[in-house]
Design an enzyme around this catalytic site. Sequence first.
Site, short mmCIF file in Angstrom:
data_model
loop_
_atom_site.label_atom_id
_atom_site.label_comp_id
_atom_site.label_asym_id
_atom_site.label_seq_id
_atom_site.Cartn_x
_atom_site.Cartn_y
_atom_site.Cartn_z
N CYS A 114 0.82 -1.23 0.00
CA CYS A 114 0.00 0.00 0.00
C CYS A 114 0.85 1.27 0.00
CB CYS A 114 -0.93 0.00 1.20
SG CYS A 114 -2.04 -1.39 1.19
N HIS A 236 -3.35 6.98 2.98
CA HIS A 236 -3.77 5.68 2.46
C HIS A 236 -5.14 5.34 3.04
CE1 HIS A 236 -4.01 1.61 1.34
NE2 HIS A 236 -3.58 1.09 2.48
N ASN A 266 -10.13 -0.42 0.29
CA ASN A 266 -8.67 -0.28 0.29
C ASN A 266 -8.15 -0.76 -1.07
OD1 ASN A 266 -5.91 -0.60 0.56
ND2 ASN A 266 -6.01 -1.57 2.57
#
Length: 309
Positions: A114, A236, A266
């Site tokens: 990520c 994020h 996500n």
Amino acid sequence: MTGIRILATGKAVPKREVTNDDMAKIVDTSDEWIKQRTGMSVRHHVSDGENHTMLAEQAARAAIERANINKDDIGVVIVCTVSADYYSPSAACLIQGRLGLKKDVIAFDLGAGCSGFVFGLETIRALMMARKEKYGLLIGAEVLSKKMDMTDRGTCVLFGDGAAAAVVELSDKLYTSVIGVDGDEEMINIKTPNGYIHMDGQGTYKFAVATVPKVIEQVVKDAGLTYDDIDYYVMHQANLRIIESIAKKVKQPMDKFIVNIEKYGNTSAASVGLALDEAFEEGRIKPGDKVLICAFGAGRTWGAVVVEM
Ligand code: ACO
């Protein structure tokens, strides 16, 4: 010129929207649980006929069109991803071919979970400086729906597919970065050759809320700024509660944080790019704004940059 400026962004998500109620038909979960624990409502999953390369290409075309540049001036292409269509060739090579970019380009994929987009910004900056390139194309793209165990409710409700791209140029404007790694195999992993995402959710949560505020403190200090000087925080999009906890720690109002987790889930390496793109589109982030972009994830990795738009 030692900094980097984001000239324009673009995004692409698969057509198929998967709601929390849709997920509840697959695993023992509920709209209420997912919303309360994560802030997510909808994510997008690729259908037959859609793939990683298509999403990355669509996002890249949108960013190049908005940047209004000659694509022959793009000298570096980096695709940040852990879920490309091929181990080899890289997604970046496919993008070079599909967009008809010049052949003396350097193009490769970067895997930092990520944190990919932030690692990508730092890497493309260094390469552009070393090679004196006019423009770079940075893409974060994931089809994590293909890497999910659809019987594991602890992970399958969390991830979505999507791509975001940015056209960047070297700049004398503000640019500061903090990047880090604390090598770990267990917290989040996808085992080769055909593994699914495994994640210690609570461990990741604790890691994020402990690490990210320190990273933000460092990058703001290195930039010679205060938290108040930052116009927008682009974090994020892993969990709304993580973002809220970070906002509280740095004593900044939530309206300075770009949040779109409810629409995409996500999306790993695409997440901060998708958030940036939406904030540009909505006219929230404007030229001249000081923006802090921060991500964390598998590796364990983390990174933050402060850039002037
Ligand atoms: N629906 C309903 N119940 C669930 C679900 C679900 N989808 N998933 C887990 N549960 C249950 C658990 O089984 C557990 O039940 P039990 O108490 O009977 O044992 C209960 O809910 C609580 O589970 P926790 O794991 O403690 O829930 P938590 O509040 O920690 O939320 C979550 C889990 C959302 C995963 C959270 O820990 C989180 O967001 N972690 C961070 C994830 C992250 O940041 N990832 C980013 C990096 S990813 C990357 O780099 C690829």
